[in-house]
Design an enzyme around this catalytic site. Structure first.
Site, PDB file in Angstrom:
ATOM      1  N   ASP A 176      56.986 -85.847   4.361  1.00 40.44           N
ATOM      2  CA  ASP A 176      58.366 -85.479   4.014  1.00 40.44           C
ATOM      3  C   ASP A 176      58.454 -84.131   3.310  1.00 40.44           C
ATOM      4  O   ASP A 176      59.313 -83.925   2.453  1.00 40.44           O
ATOM      5  CB  ASP A 176      59.029 -86.557   3.132  1.00 40.44           C
ATOM      6  CG  ASP A 176      58.859 -87.941   3.722  1.00 40.44           C
ATOM      7  OD1 ASP A 176      59.105 -88.080   4.925  1.00 40.44           O
ATOM      8  OD2 ASP A 176      58.477 -88.872   2.993  1.00 40.44           O
TER       9      ASP A 176
ATOM     10  N   LYS B 267      58.636 -80.614   7.305  1.00 39.88           N
ATOM     11  CA  LYS B 267      57.931 -80.056   8.473  1.00 39.88           C
ATOM     12  C   LYS B 267      58.889 -79.767   9.618  1.00 39.88           C
ATOM     13  O   LYS B 267      58.699 -78.814  10.350  1.00 39.88           O
ATOM     14  CB  LYS B 267      56.872 -81.052   8.966  1.00 39.88           C
ATOM     15  CG  LYS B 267      55.646 -81.101   8.087  1.00 39.88           C
ATOM     16  CD  LYS B 267      54.575 -81.989   8.690  1.00 39.88           C
ATOM     17  CE  LYS B 267      54.863 -83.454   8.574  1.00 39.88           C
ATOM     18  NZ  LYS B 267      54.891 -84.017   7.240  1.00 39.88           N
TER      19      LYS B 267
ATOM     20  N   ALA C  43      56.766 -91.449  11.811  1.00 45.03           N
ATOM     21  CA  ALA C  43      57.213 -90.118  11.394  1.00 45.03           C
ATOM     22  C   ALA C  43      58.720 -89.981  11.603  1.00 45.03           C
ATOM     23  O   ALA C  43      59.304 -90.696  12.415  1.00 45.03           O
ATOM     24  CB  ALA C  43      56.494 -89.056  12.211  1.00 45.03           C
ATOM     25  N   GLY C  44      59.328 -89.067  10.883  1.00 45.03           N
ATOM     26  CA  GLY C  44      60.739 -88.779  11.095  1.00 45.03           C
ATOM     27  C   GLY C  44      60.962 -87.299  10.865  1.00 45.03           C
ATOM     28  O   GLY C  44      60.807 -86.819   9.752  1.00 45.03           O
ATOM     29  N   HIS C  45      61.233 -86.579  11.936  1.00 42.94           N
ATOM     30  CA  HIS C  45      61.450 -85.132  11.804  1.00 42.94           C
ATOM     31  C   HIS C  45      62.906 -84.813  12.152  1.00 42.94           C
ATOM     32  O   HIS C  45      63.378 -85.129  13.240  1.00 42.94           O
ATOM     33  CB  HIS C  45      60.489 -84.357  12.719  1.00 42.94           C
ATOM     34  CG  HIS C  45      59.053 -84.504  12.289  1.00 42.94           C
ATOM     35  ND1 HIS C  45      57.997 -84.096  13.053  1.00 42.94           N
ATOM     36  CD2 HIS C  45      58.518 -85.013  11.166  1.00 42.94           C
ATOM     37  CE1 HIS C  45      56.864 -84.352  12.414  1.00 42.94           C
ATOM     38  NE2 HIS C  45      57.161 -84.915  11.268  1.00 42.94           N
TER      39      HIS C  45
ATOM     40  N   ARG D  16      38.389-101.324  20.274  1.00 43.76           N
ATOM     41  CA  ARG D  16      38.182-101.267  21.732  1.00 43.76           C
ATOM     42  C   ARG D  16      38.941-102.357  22.487  1.00 43.76           C
ATOM     43  O   ARG D  16      38.473-102.865  23.492  1.00 43.76           O
ATOM     44  CB  ARG D  16      36.683-101.303  22.072  1.00 43.76           C
ATOM     45  CG  ARG D  16      35.977-100.070  21.586  1.00 43.76           C
ATOM     46  CD  ARG D  16      34.513-100.210  21.548  1.00 43.76           C
ATOM     47  NE  ARG D  16      34.092-101.148  20.520  1.00 43.76           N
ATOM     48  CZ  ARG D  16      32.844-101.314  20.118  1.00 43.76           C
ATOM     49  NH1 ARG D  16      31.883-100.612  20.673  1.00 43.76           N
ATOM     50  NH2 ARG D  16      32.548-102.170  19.180  1.00 43.76           N
TER      51      ARG D  16
ATOM     52  N   GLN E  34      53.240 -87.076   8.829  1.00 44.29           N
ATOM     53  CA  GLN E  34      52.816 -87.550   7.503  1.00 44.29           C
ATOM     54  C   GLN E  34      52.226 -86.402   6.672  1.00 44.29           C
ATOM     55  O   GLN E  34      52.555 -85.260   6.924  1.00 44.29           O
ATOM     56  CB  GLN E  34      51.829 -88.735   7.610  1.00 44.29           C
ATOM     57  CG  GLN E  34      52.456 -90.018   8.132  1.00 44.29           C
ATOM     58  CD  GLN E  34      52.454 -90.123   9.640  1.00 44.29           C
ATOM     59  OE1 GLN E  34      51.468 -89.832  10.280  1.00 44.29           O
ATOM     60  NE2 GLN E  34      53.564 -90.535  10.222  1.00 44.29           N
TER      61      GLN E  34
ATOM     62  N   THR F 165      63.644 -90.686   6.443  1.00 43.61           N
ATOM     63  CA  THR F 165      64.321 -90.537   7.739  1.00 43.61           C
ATOM     64  C   THR F 165      64.094 -91.769   8.609  1.00 43.61           C
ATOM     65  O   THR F 165      64.945 -92.148   9.404  1.00 43.61           O
ATOM     66  CB  THR F 165      63.744 -89.309   8.503  1.00 43.61           C
ATOM     67  OG1 THR F 165      63.473 -88.297   7.568  1.00 43.61           O
ATOM     68  CG2 THR F 165      64.679 -88.810   9.561  1.00 43.61           C
TER      69      THR F 165
ATOM     70  N   SER G 228      66.625 -73.291   2.496  1.00 37.79           N
ATOM     71  CA  SER G 228      67.697 -74.242   2.837  1.00 37.79           C
ATOM     72  C   SER G 228      67.315 -74.894   4.161  1.00 37.79           C
ATOM     73  O   SER G 228      66.407 -74.428   4.847  1.00 37.79           O
ATOM     74  CB  SER G 228      69.052 -73.530   2.966  1.00 37.79           C
ATOM     75  OG  SER G 228      69.357 -73.279   4.325  1.00 37.79           O
TER      76      SER G 228
HETATM   77  P1  IMP Z   1      52.397 -96.743   8.061  1.00 35.54           P
HETATM   78  O1  IMP Z   1      52.079 -95.375   8.561  1.00 35.54           O
HETATM   79  O2  IMP Z   1      53.689 -97.298   8.605  1.00 35.54           O
HETATM   80  O3  IMP Z   1      51.248 -97.707   8.239  1.00 35.54           O
HETATM   81  O4  IMP Z   1      52.647 -96.653   6.470  1.00 35.54           O
HETATM   82  C1  IMP Z   1      51.582 -96.363   5.572  1.00 35.54           C
HETATM   83  C2  IMP Z   1      52.060 -95.454   4.442  1.00 35.54           C
HETATM   84  O5  IMP Z   1      52.387 -94.168   4.965  1.00 35.54           O
HETATM   85  C3  IMP Z   1      53.318 -95.931   3.720  1.00 35.54           C
HETATM   86  O6  IMP Z   1      53.219 -95.558   2.361  1.00 35.54           O
HETATM   87  C4  IMP Z   1      54.429 -95.149   4.395  1.00 35.54           C
HETATM   88  O7  IMP Z   1      55.559 -95.001   3.557  1.00 35.54           O
HETATM   89  C5  IMP Z   1      53.730 -93.820   4.610  1.00 35.54           C
HETATM   90  N1  IMP Z   1      54.279 -93.040   5.726  1.00 35.54           N
HETATM   91  C6  IMP Z   1      54.106 -93.252   7.052  1.00 35.54           C
HETATM   92  N2  IMP Z   1      54.739 -92.317   7.767  1.00 35.54           N
HETATM   93  C7  IMP Z   1      55.316 -91.487   6.888  1.00 35.54           C
HETATM   94  C8  IMP Z   1      56.090 -90.285   7.032  1.00 35.54           C
HETATM   95  O8  IMP Z   1      56.355 -89.781   8.136  1.00 35.54           O
HETATM   96  N3  IMP Z   1      56.507 -89.711   5.870  1.00 35.54           N
HETATM   97  C9  IMP Z   1      56.186 -90.208   4.648  1.00 35.54           C
HETATM   98  N4  IMP Z   1      55.459 -91.303   4.472  1.00 35.54           N
HETATM   99  C10 IMP Z   1      55.032 -91.938   5.584  1.00 35.54           C
END
Ligand code: IMP
Length: 430
Positions: free
Chosen positions: A13, A16, A39-41, A144, A224, A299, A415
């Site tokens: 977060d 990116k 992920a959330g972009h 596997r 991440q 996100t 910004s």
């Molecule tokens: P998972 O990836 O869903 O297994 O979550 C494992 C950890 O990674 C947790 O603390 C999530 O909040 C964090 N996490 C996973 N994806 C993101 C991301 O895109 N941004 C921020 N934290 C993330």
């Protein structure tokens, strides 16, 4: 031609989306190399907001090739929905501008169920995952027993792969008090979705090699952040993939020598979603103010992010483990109006001073930050497009960060708008 890797240098977060979009205009190929739809972009282009999870950020630009590499775990149903949503916003997505590596492992419905069942256990500490099945899908890859994109093309292979996975998962589910998986229904769902995924399947490693020979620029888009890395993050409160820049090579099938510049995205303060250690976390008005001003809500899950002061110890460490060439510093404007700012310059543990985050979980939880206090600024930095537009104290803050993390600022983002960026070093420059 230069190839650039963009990675998060904190807990994700870091902003990116904007930087990747800014760079993707100058790239020919944009490739995701790890993670999944956890992920959330967010991209804002000409006033339209696009929310991407599994799709590479380049997809909103029709003349770019977007690639999902084998280092990613892919939920086919989610991807199809995401494609439909983005198409609904007027974006063209075809097999010409989107390719998925044939060896990409799939996230299946039982992965999400297992992820959520584990998080619901009361006897062990929760990780705070996104509940999207990321961890269980990566476990199956390494174990596997994953179903990969190419397996969707042959029914006999698909059945054999499903049987292998079910032996493991049904035993596990029985132990957790869950119903066994409905094999017939799962196969039917996979057969139905298969053509919608297979149309994008390609030998990505080969396509990228050809692009490189043709002198095209590749942007590797990380998800991440380094402190969520499965090896170097705050284990076990991490995601299940390697997030560091080195993963860009194996996550698509290129050699490490193909990477010319590593851009680390760094927020001017620190946030984290989910559980786990966070030495500079604030539980006071300052923390609340950072969260409100920075709109710190996830996100993907909408969860409120934990907020704290900038931790130079952590960022110096992640710049080292990812081999960061330069950083993009984001959200400086969120700090506007603070009378004083604190930067963590070291930790204290059992009477000793440390200049890195120790590996042992109990020590990570017990370190206390040593702060340096800097004077804040009352002027607005939002929208600044040159150093001359920044107050002297803001410049001092940025320079101090560079010194402490031992890495230069390549870009400064002031910004969410793409034009509000101060360019110091062009990552794509040859
Ligand atoms: P998972 O990836 O869903 O297994 O979550 C494992 C950890 O990674 C947790 O603390 C999530 O909040 C964090 N996490 C996973 N994806 C993101 C991301 O895109 N941004 C921020 N934290 C993330």
């Amino acid at each position: 031609m230069a190839n650039v890797v963009v990675v998060g240098a904190q807990w994700g977060d870091e902003g990116k989306g904007k930087i990747v979009d800014w760079l993707s205009e100058r790239a020919d190929v944009i490739a995701r190399f790890q993670g999944g739809h956890n992920a959330g972009h967010t991209l804002v282009i000409d006033g339209t907001t696009y929310k991407l999870h599994a799709l590479p950020s380049g997809v909103v630009r029709a003349d770019k090739l977007s690639v999902i590499g084998n280092g990613v775990v892919l939920d086919p149903w989610h991807l199809v929905k995401e494609i439909e949503t983005i198409r609904g916003q007027g974006v063209k997505i075809t097999p010409e501008n989107l390719m998925i590596a044939e060896n990409t492992p799939l996230i299946l419905p039982f992965h999400g169920e297992l992820d959520r069942a584990r998080e619901g256990q009361t006897t062990v500490a929760r990780i705070g995952t996104t509940g999207r099945g990321i961890g269980p899908a990566y476990e199956d890859k390494v174990g596997r027993r994953a179903i990969r994109v190419a397996d969707l093309a042959d029914d006999a292979t698909l059945e054999a792969r499903i049987d292998r996975a079910l032996v493991h998962h049904n035993a596990l589910r029985s132990g957790l008090g869950m119903e066994p998986i409905d094999r017939t229904a799962l196969l039917a769902e996979l057969r139905e979705i298969a053509p919608q995924i297979l149309r994008y399947a390609a030998p990505v490693w080969r396509v990228l090699a050809e692009k490189r020979r043709a002198g095209k620029r590749i942007l590797f888009e990380g998800a991440q952040g380094a402190l969520l890395d499965i090896d170097f993050g705050t284990y076990p409160f991490v995601t299940s993939s390697n997030v560091l820049a080195g993963q860009a090579a194996t996550g698509v099938g290129i050699g490490p020598g193909a990477i010319d510049f590593v851009l680390g995205i760094v927020k001017a303060y620190t946030t984290r979603v989910g559980e786990g250690p966070f030495p500079t976390e604030l539980h006071d008005d300052d923390g609340q103010r950072l969260g409100e001003r920075g709109h710190e809500f996830g996100t993907t899950t909408g969860r409120q992010r934990r907020c704290g002061w900038f931790d130079a110890v952590l960022v110096r460490q992640t710049c080292t483990t990812s081999g960061v060439s330069g950083i993009a510093l984001t959200k400086l404007d969120v700090l506007d109006g603070f009378e004083e700012l604190k930067i963590c310059v070291g930790y204290e543990l059992d009477g000793q001073r440390l200049d890195y985050l120790p590996t042992a979980a109990d020590q990570q939880a017990r370190v206390t930050p040593i702060y340096e206090t800097m004077q804040g600024w009352s002027e607005s930095t939002a929208g600044a497009r040159s150093w001359a537009e920044l107050p002297a104290e803001a410049i001092k803050y940025v320079r101090r960060i560079e010194e402490l993390i031992d890495c230069p600022v390549a870009l400064l983002s002031t910004s969410p708008a793409r034009e509000d960026t101060i360019l110091v070093t062009d990552p794509f420059a040859d």
